[in-house]
Each structure stands twice: as structure tokens, then as C-alpha cells.
Design a protein around this motif. Structure first.
Motif, PDB file in Angstrom:
ATOM      1  N   VAL A   8       1.214  -0.946   0.168  1.00  0.00           N
ATOM      2  CA  VAL A   8       0.301  -0.242  -0.643  1.00  0.00           C
ATOM      3  C   VAL A   8       0.939   1.191   0.293  1.00  0.00           C
ATOM      4  O   VAL A   8       1.858   1.143   0.829  1.00  0.00           O
ATOM      5  N   GLY A   9       0.657   2.266  -0.552  1.00  0.00           N
ATOM      6  CA  GLY A   9       1.042   3.435  -0.841  1.00  0.00           C
ATOM      7  C   GLY A   9      -0.093   4.642  -0.395  1.00  0.00           C
ATOM      8  O   GLY A   9      -0.984   4.598  -0.419  1.00  0.00           O
ATOM      9  N   LYS A  10       1.058   6.032  -0.023  1.00  0.00           N
ATOM     10  CA  LYS A  10       0.251   6.915   0.416  1.00  0.00           C
ATOM     11  C   LYS A  10       1.048   7.809  -0.520  1.00  0.00           C
ATOM     12  O   LYS A  10       2.136   8.255  -0.930  1.00  0.00           O
ATOM     13  N   LEU A  11       0.208   8.587  -1.535  1.00  0.00           N
ATOM     14  CA  LEU A  11       1.002   9.733  -2.135  1.00  0.00           C
ATOM     15  C   LEU A  11       0.627  11.586  -1.536  1.00  0.00           C
ATOM     16  O   LEU A  11      -0.632  11.186  -0.687  1.00  0.00           O
ATOM     17  N   ASN A  12       1.473  12.381  -1.798  1.00  0.00           N
ATOM     18  CA  ASN A  12       1.306  13.218  -1.536  1.00  0.00           C
ATOM     19  C   ASN A  12      -0.244  14.082  -2.187  1.00  0.00           C
ATOM     20  O   ASN A  12      -0.788  13.765  -3.068  1.00  0.00           O
ATOM     21  N   GLY A  13      -1.154  14.072  -0.582  1.00  0.00           N
ATOM     22  CA  GLY A  13      -1.360  15.929  -1.079  1.00  0.00           C
ATOM     23  C   GLY A  13      -3.464  14.933  -1.079  1.00  0.00           C
ATOM     24  O   GLY A  13      -4.409  15.200  -1.192  1.00  0.00           O
ATOM     25  N   LEU A  14      -2.690  13.211  -0.935  1.00  0.00           N
ATOM     26  CA  LEU A  14      -4.306  12.736  -0.556  1.00  0.00           C
ATOM     27  C   LEU A  14      -4.437  12.156   0.627  1.00  0.00           C
ATOM     28  O   LEU A  14      -4.429  11.072   1.147  1.00  0.00           O
ATOM     29  N   ASP A  15      -5.494  12.927   1.355  1.00  0.00           N
ATOM     30  CA  ASP A  15      -5.393  12.113   2.576  1.00  0.00           C
ATOM     31  C   ASP A  15      -6.876  11.905   3.078  1.00  0.00           C
ATOM     32  O   ASP A  15      -6.196  11.584   4.445  1.00  0.00           O
ATOM     33  N   GLN A  16      -7.991  11.885   2.352  1.00  0.00           N
ATOM     34  CA  GLN A  16      -9.123  11.366   2.788  1.00  0.00           C
ATOM     35  C   GLN A  16      -9.255  10.496   2.172  1.00  0.00           C
ATOM     36  O   GLN A  16      -8.669  10.320   1.085  1.00  0.00           O
ATOM     37  N   ARG A  17      -9.757   9.296   2.318  1.00  0.00           N
ATOM     38  CA  ARG A  17     -10.265   8.256   1.916  1.00  0.00           C
ATOM     39  C   ARG A  17     -10.736   8.891  -0.058  1.00  0.00           C
ATOM     40  O   ARG A  17     -10.411   8.245  -0.965  1.00  0.00           O
ATOM     41  N   GLU A  18     -12.429   9.669   0.477  1.00  0.00           N
ATOM     42  CA  GLU A  18     -12.681   9.445  -1.030  1.00  0.00           C
ATOM     43  C   GLU A  18     -11.774  10.197  -2.389  1.00  0.00           C
ATOM     44  O   GLU A  18     -11.975  10.308  -3.388  1.00  0.00           O
TER      45      GLU A  18
END
Length: 175
Positions: free
Chosen positions: A64-74
Motif C-alpha cells: 500500500v502507498g500514500k501519495l502526497n496530497g491525498l489525505d482522505q479516503r474519498e
């Protein structure tokens, strides 16, 4: 980044958790190396957009990864099934004897006796060995429209010349 410059290295899956994480599916030979190639370009509404990778981790059999600027599930849900691409320069340099499959597309294929079989249009991964799909020239003397040439280095594939965009094969043009 233009369509022709991108190299697709994976895709994003479903969102994971509530903080904007996404499942990541890697197409790279070593699956984990997808995280070494940055920045990522993600196609959003038909346009490639650059994203930094904030963090990643193993999750079960995948990542799993977290992209900068995407902080909400939606926000993350909009990215589900989007391709991950990178600039070709982000990939490691290869020796003269090594090739990325993408480099072979469009190369002319000739037999060791000089017969032009056509151009590489696709590469099939069969499990035992990969196969070049070669679209024959319009005036093929053998009436072939397409040939499947096994990618057996040294046995069938005799040489690959990047600068001449030419592959020499030991193959019967009647096949």
C-alpha cells in the motif's frame, strides 16, 4: 509528460483505510523496486499528473502507498485502477546486452539470411519463454500477416542492434 514518454510500472488499486492510502500493484521485475522510481505520474481525468510518494509499506502479499496530497479516503478512491507511470530516465541504466521490452517495439526483424520478417508489435509472456509478435510487411513473400518468434537468446535471437533498430533471428520465414 507526453503519452510516448511514459513507462507504465504499475497501477493503483482500491483505497486502504481512511487516510488516503491505496493498494499498489507493481509490474516491475522486483515488485518492491516500483517505489524506487520517482516521481510517479498518475492519469487523472485523462491527464498525467505528477505525484510524490509520501510513504509505502508491505501489506499482506502486496503493498500500500500514500501519495502526497491525498489525505482522505474519498480523494484516494478517485485514483482506483489508475496506471502508475514514470519518466524513462527514472529506470536503471542497462548494459549493452540488456534491454527493456519497450525498446524492442518497432524494431525490424531480419533472418540470418537477410529476409525482413517485419516489425515487433507486441511481446507475449508465456511462462516458459517470451515471444516476439512480428507484423509482416505488406508484400510478405510467404503470405504471413504475423509471426510469433520465441525470444530465445543465442538460439533464435542472434543479435539486437539498438542504433540500427534491428533484430537478427535464426528463424524460418515460412513459420
Amino acid at each position: 509528460m507526453s503519452e510516448q514518454e511514459k513507462v507504465v510500472v504499475g497501477k493503483l488499486g482500491a483505497s486502504y483505510g481512511i487516510r488516503g492510502w491505496l493498494k499498489v500493484f507493481s509490474y516491475t521485475e522486483n515488485a518492491e523496486s516500483i517505489f524506487d522510481y520517482t516521481p510517479w505520474f498518475i492519469k487523472v481525468r485523462g491527464e498525467w499528473q505528477e505525484f510524490g510518494l509520501e510513504d509505502w509499506k508491505r501489506h499482506g502479499q502486496g503493498f500500500v502507498g500514500k501519495l502526497n496530497g491525498l489525505d482522505q479516503r474519498e480523494d484516494a478512491q478517485v485514483m482506483t485502477n489508475a496506471e502508475i507511470a514514470v519518466n524513462p530516465e527514472a529506470l536503471p541504466a542497462l548494459s549493452d546486452e540488456e534491454f527493456y521490452w519497450r525498446e524492442l517495439y518497432g524494431m525490424e526483424v531480419f533472418t540470418t539470411k537477410g529476409y525482413n520478417l517485419g516489425k515487433v508489435t507486441d511481446i507475449l509472456e508465456t511462462g516458459s519463454n517470451d515471444v516476439l509478435v512480428v507484423a509482416a510487411n505488406l508484400k510478405d513473400a510467404f503470405g504471413q500477416k504475423e509471426r510469433l518468434v520465441p525470444f530465445l537468446d543465442g538460439q533464435v535471437i542472434k543479435s539486437i542492434d539498438r542504433s540500427a533498430q534491428r533484430i537478427e533471428v535464426d528463424w524460418d520465414p515460412g513459420f
